[in-house]
Design a protein around this motif. Structure first.
Motif, mmCIF file in Angstrom:
data_model
loop_
_atom_site.group_PDB
_atom_site.id
_atom_site.type_symbol
_atom_site.label_atom_id
_atom_site.label_comp_id
_atom_site.label_asym_id
_atom_site.label_seq_id
_atom_site.Cartn_x
_atom_site.Cartn_y
_atom_site.Cartn_z
ATOM 1 N N ASP A 152 5.524 -12.501 -5.508
ATOM 2 C CA ASP A 152 5.575 -11.593 -6.278
ATOM 3 C C ASP A 152 6.213 -11.774 -7.669
ATOM 4 O OD1 ASP A 152 6.436 -8.999 -6.094
ATOM 5 O OD2 ASP A 152 8.609 -9.230 -5.739
ATOM 6 N N ASN A 153 5.613 -10.784 -8.405
ATOM 7 C CA ASN A 153 5.675 -10.901 -9.804
ATOM 8 C C ASN A 153 5.562 -9.644 -10.453
ATOM 9 O OD1 ASN A 153 3.044 -10.270 -9.736
ATOM 10 N ND2 ASN A 153 2.318 -12.297 -10.843
ATOM 11 N N ALA A 154 5.779 -9.406 -11.980
ATOM 12 C CA ALA A 154 5.782 -8.034 -12.520
ATOM 13 C C ALA A 154 4.319 -7.290 -12.365
ATOM 14 C CB ALA A 154 5.714 -8.379 -14.269
ATOM 15 N N GLY A 155 3.354 -8.283 -11.977
ATOM 16 C CA GLY A 155 2.051 -7.452 -11.818
ATOM 17 C C GLY A 155 2.003 -6.877 -10.466
ATOM 18 N N GLU B 224 3.398 1.045 -9.202
ATOM 19 C CA GLU B 224 3.260 2.122 -10.067
ATOM 20 C C GLU B 224 2.057 2.603 -10.529
ATOM 21 O OE1 GLU B 224 5.330 0.222 -13.497
ATOM 22 O OE2 GLU B 224 7.251 -0.115 -12.444
ATOM 23 N N THR B 225 1.071 1.778 -10.670
ATOM 24 C CA THR B 225 -0.312 2.204 -10.866
ATOM 25 C C THR B 225 -0.648 2.934 -9.712
ATOM 26 O OG1 THR B 225 -0.743 0.206 -12.254
ATOM 27 C CG2 THR B 225 -2.798 1.493 -11.119
ATOM 28 N N GLN B 226 -0.455 2.460 -8.508
ATOM 29 C CA GLN B 226 -0.919 3.467 -7.270
ATOM 30 C C GLN B 226 -0.215 4.762 -7.367
ATOM 31 O OE1 GLN B 226 -1.184 1.397 -3.291
ATOM 32 N NE2 GLN B 226 -0.237 -0.191 -4.473
ATOM 33 N N HIS B 227 1.026 4.892 -7.566
ATOM 34 C CA HIS B 227 1.748 6.174 -7.760
ATOM 35 C C HIS B 227 1.103 7.032 -8.803
ATOM 36 C CE1 HIS B 227 4.925 5.751 -4.657
ATOM 37 N NE2 HIS B 227 5.372 4.447 -5.190
ATOM 38 N N ARG B 228 0.756 6.456 -10.050
ATOM 39 C CA ARG B 228 0.400 7.382 -10.949
ATOM 40 C C ARG B 228 -1.025 7.822 -10.738
ATOM 41 N NH1 ARG B 228 -3.100 5.668 -14.644
ATOM 42 N NH2 ARG B 228 -2.746 3.442 -14.185
ATOM 43 N N VAL B 229 -2.022 6.866 -9.998
ATOM 44 C CA VAL B 229 -3.303 7.422 -9.810
ATOM 45 C C VAL B 229 -3.155 8.595 -8.736
ATOM 46 C CG1 VAL B 229 -5.582 6.580 -8.909
ATOM 47 C CG2 VAL B 229 -4.419 5.423 -10.587
ATOM 48 N N ILE B 230 -2.394 8.128 -7.848
ATOM 49 C CA ILE B 230 -2.424 9.174 -6.629
ATOM 50 C C ILE B 230 -2.028 10.524 -7.235
ATOM 51 C CG2 ILE B 230 -1.109 9.793 -4.573
ATOM 52 C CD1 ILE B 230 -1.075 6.748 -3.959
ATOM 53 N N ALA B 231 -1.101 10.507 -8.129
ATOM 54 C CA ALA B 231 -0.512 11.846 -8.757
ATOM 55 C C ALA B 231 -1.731 12.704 -9.493
ATOM 56 C CB ALA B 231 0.722 11.328 -9.842
ATOM 57 N N LYS B 232 -2.181 11.823 -10.156
ATOM 58 C CA LYS B 232 -3.378 12.377 -10.820
ATOM 59 C C LYS B 232 -4.532 12.944 -9.792
ATOM 60 C CE LYS B 232 -5.539 9.464 -13.791
ATOM 61 N NZ LYS B 232 -6.058 8.354 -14.525
ATOM 62 N N TYR B 233 -4.918 12.341 -8.915
ATOM 63 C CA TYR B 233 -5.475 12.750 -7.866
ATOM 64 C C TYR B 233 -4.892 14.146 -7.176
ATOM 65 C CZ TYR B 233 -7.611 13.601 -3.149
ATOM 66 O OH TYR B 233 -7.986 14.176 -1.906
ATOM 67 N N LYS B 234 -3.696 14.132 -6.739
ATOM 68 C CA LYS B 234 -3.196 15.302 -6.372
ATOM 69 C C LYS B 234 -3.103 16.561 -7.309
ATOM 70 C CE LYS B 234 -0.461 13.062 -2.864
ATOM 71 N NZ LYS B 234 0.840 12.681 -2.473
ATOM 72 N N ALA B 235 -3.098 16.236 -8.576
ATOM 73 C CA ALA B 235 -3.086 17.410 -9.709
ATOM 74 C C ALA B 235 -4.485 17.730 -10.209
ATOM 75 C CB ALA B 235 -2.446 16.580 -10.825
ATOM 76 N N GLY B 236 -5.600 17.142 -9.127
ATOM 77 C CA GLY B 236 -6.816 17.580 -9.421
ATOM 78 C C GLY B 236 -7.608 17.076 -10.753
ATOM 79 N N GLN C 262 0.756 -1.066 -0.035
ATOM 80 C CA GLN C 262 0.105 0.012 0.063
ATOM 81 C C GLN C 262 1.029 1.043 0.025
ATOM 82 O OE1 GLN C 262 -3.520 0.254 2.463
ATOM 83 N NE2 GLN C 262 -2.418 1.863 3.665
ATOM 84 N N VAL C 263 0.722 1.984 -0.928
ATOM 85 C CA VAL C 263 1.430 3.282 -1.136
ATOM 86 C C VAL C 263 1.131 4.508 -0.318
ATOM 87 C CG1 VAL C 263 2.222 5.048 -2.708
ATOM 88 C CG2 VAL C 263 2.277 2.718 -3.534
ATOM 89 N N ASP C 264 -0.153 4.791 0.026
ATOM 90 C CA ASP C 264 -0.677 5.725 0.688
ATOM 91 C C ASP C 264 -1.914 5.321 1.405
ATOM 92 O OD1 ASP C 264 -1.879 8.160 1.498
ATOM 93 O OD2 ASP C 264 -0.837 9.085 -0.337
ATOM 94 N N PRO C 265 -1.989 5.609 2.953
ATOM 95 C CA PRO C 265 -3.115 5.325 3.755
ATOM 96 C C PRO C 265 -4.337 5.888 3.091
ATOM 97 C CG PRO C 265 -1.411 6.675 4.672
ATOM 98 C CD PRO C 265 -0.789 6.340 3.450
ATOM 99 N N GLU D 164 -10.299 3.109 -9.122
ATOM 100 C CA GLU D 164 -9.144 2.814 -10.344
ATOM 101 C C GLU D 164 -8.080 1.725 -9.422
ATOM 102 O OE1 GLU D 164 -6.133 4.416 -13.524
ATOM 103 O OE2 GLU D 164 -7.636 5.866 -12.610
ATOM 104 N N ILE D 165 -7.611 1.982 -8.329
ATOM 105 C CA ILE D 165 -6.632 1.372 -7.649
ATOM 106 C C ILE D 165 -7.370 -0.039 -7.165
ATOM 107 C CG2 ILE D 165 -5.266 1.015 -5.539
ATOM 108 C CD1 ILE D 165 -4.655 4.020 -5.768
ATOM 109 N N GLU D 166 -8.556 0.273 -6.713
ATOM 110 C CA GLU D 166 -9.144 -1.310 -6.281
ATOM 111 C C GLU D 166 -9.342 -2.028 -7.527
ATOM 112 O OE1 GLU D 166 -13.430 -2.243 -4.616
ATOM 113 O OE2 GLU D 166 -12.479 -0.431 -3.612
ATOM 114 N N HIS D 167 -9.759 -1.535 -8.403
ATOM 115 C CA HIS D 167 -10.049 -2.470 -9.803
ATOM 116 C C HIS D 167 -8.712 -3.155 -10.545
ATOM 117 C CE1 HIS D 167 -14.327 -0.391 -9.926
ATOM 118 N NE2 HIS D 167 -14.305 -1.262 -9.319
#
Length: 342
Positions: free
Chosen positions: A253-256, A262-274, A239-242, A284-287
């Motif tokens: 552990d695998n590429a997925g 990476e997906t969490q970081h990308r989505v969180i960045a989109k949220y922080k950018a509004g 979990q990247v962010d609580p 999006e993270i859950e799915h």
């Protein structure tokens, strides 16, 4: 030596007598309910080998569950159970299907079951088995009518809690004696079964150990991933962010898994950018993992699928028949009691 082994067998029979009688089996070893894996072939094989198979209903519709139960009944006349997820939107209908087909044991998992659900099952001839992650909830479930409990530690595969099996066993087994308790999580050998029986358990539940059986329909590449893996390869979801909670799942552990971070970081960045709102970002993270377990188990995508496995995966060394696995576990448990007594 022969007398010592016979004594071990007698001690084992005595130790899990309560669990065997409750389940109606020769060996108080339950098959963990693993979505896409614990279907009719594996379930029937476990029951035919003297254990207790459990169908993983998962997201099945009532119609699919009915077909799966009937398919299992066609392969075995031995007792088996059905694991139902309490958050399933059709839970009541799924319970009705189990009761109409005379399933002897219904396992309620994935949340705290309503007292009404427990009572409905108990009004039939079926018995209710519930999962508890804590002593307090275990006592509450017993008061609500649970006929037996499963305590599962974080070493298990799939969705897990935060406490280890050994700690849960010490917390719960001395204090709940009214009903049989089955211990699960990280168990891969009979000596471990024997040790939990000596602590007061009535039996144990194993999942990972049965995945690489000949009877398992899991894809050959899924099985190969298990056989190659070590205990430390079975890791929990990061979990990247609580603010963006991730349900903890243990898988290889695998590429997925790396892509999920990476997906969490990308989505969180989109949220922080509004660019997206909080709920959209969380969804999006859950799915991300939607369908990933089926892709791994059935299609063999072990690179980007979800290869759910417990830490006992390091003890899975080859493909074997369910009967061979069961006899190994029982022989190890008997040898344990021959050495340590009852």
């Amino acid at each position: 030596m022969g007398g010592q082994l016979k004594n071990g067998a007698d001690c084992l029979d005595k130790a899990w007598k309560r669990g065997c009688e409750f389940l109606g089996v020769d060996y108080a070893i339950l098959g963990g309910a693993m979505s896409w894996v614990s279907e009719r072939n594996l379930v029937a094989a476990i029951s035919n080998a003297g254990g207790f198979g459990v169908i993983a209903c998962g997201a099945m519709t009532p119609e699919l569950l009915e077909a799966e139960i009937k398919g299992t009944q066609a392969l075995t006349d031995k007792p088996f159970g059905v694991n139902l997820i309490t958050m399933h939107p059709d839970l009541d209908r799924l319970v009705d299907v189990c009761l109409s087909l005379n399933v002897g044991h219904v396992v309620l998992a994935g949340g705290i079951p309503a007292k009404e659900t427990i009572e409905k099952i108990r009004e039939s001839t079926a018995r209710v088995i519930c999962f508890t992650p804590t002593l307090a909830l275990g006592k509450k479930l017993v008061r609500s009518g649970a006929d037996a409990l499963v305590i599962e530690g974080m070493e298990a595969g799939g969705h897990i809690g935060p406490v280890s099996t050994s700690v849960l066993a010490q917390e719960v087994l001395p204090h709940i004696t009214e009903v049989p308790i089955f211990v699960a999580g990280g168990i891969g050998r009979g000596e471990a079964i024997g040790s939990y029986l000596r602590m007061g358990a009535s039996g144990c539940q194993l999942g990972t150990r049965f995945v690489c059986s000949f009877e398992s329909i899991a894809h050959p590449d899924f099985k190969k991933a298990f056989i190659r893996a070590n205990a430390r390869d079975a890791v929990t979801t990061v979990q990247v962010d609580p603010m963006f909670p991730v349900i903890p799942v243990r898988a290889l552990d695998n590429a997925g898994g790396q892509k999920f971070i990476e997906t969490q970081h990308r989505v969180i960045a989109k949220y922080k950018a509004g660019e997206v709102d909080l709920e959209t970002a969380r969804l999006e993270i859950e799915h991300y993992w939607a369908g990933a377990l089926r892709r791994a188990v059935i299609e063999g995508d072990v690179e980007y699928g979800s290869v759910m496995a417990g830490q006992s995966v390091g003890m899975v060394k080859k493909e074997q028949s369910i009967d061979e696995i069961m006899q190994e576990l029982v022989a190890q448990a008997r040898a344990y009691f021959a050495e340590h007594g009852d």
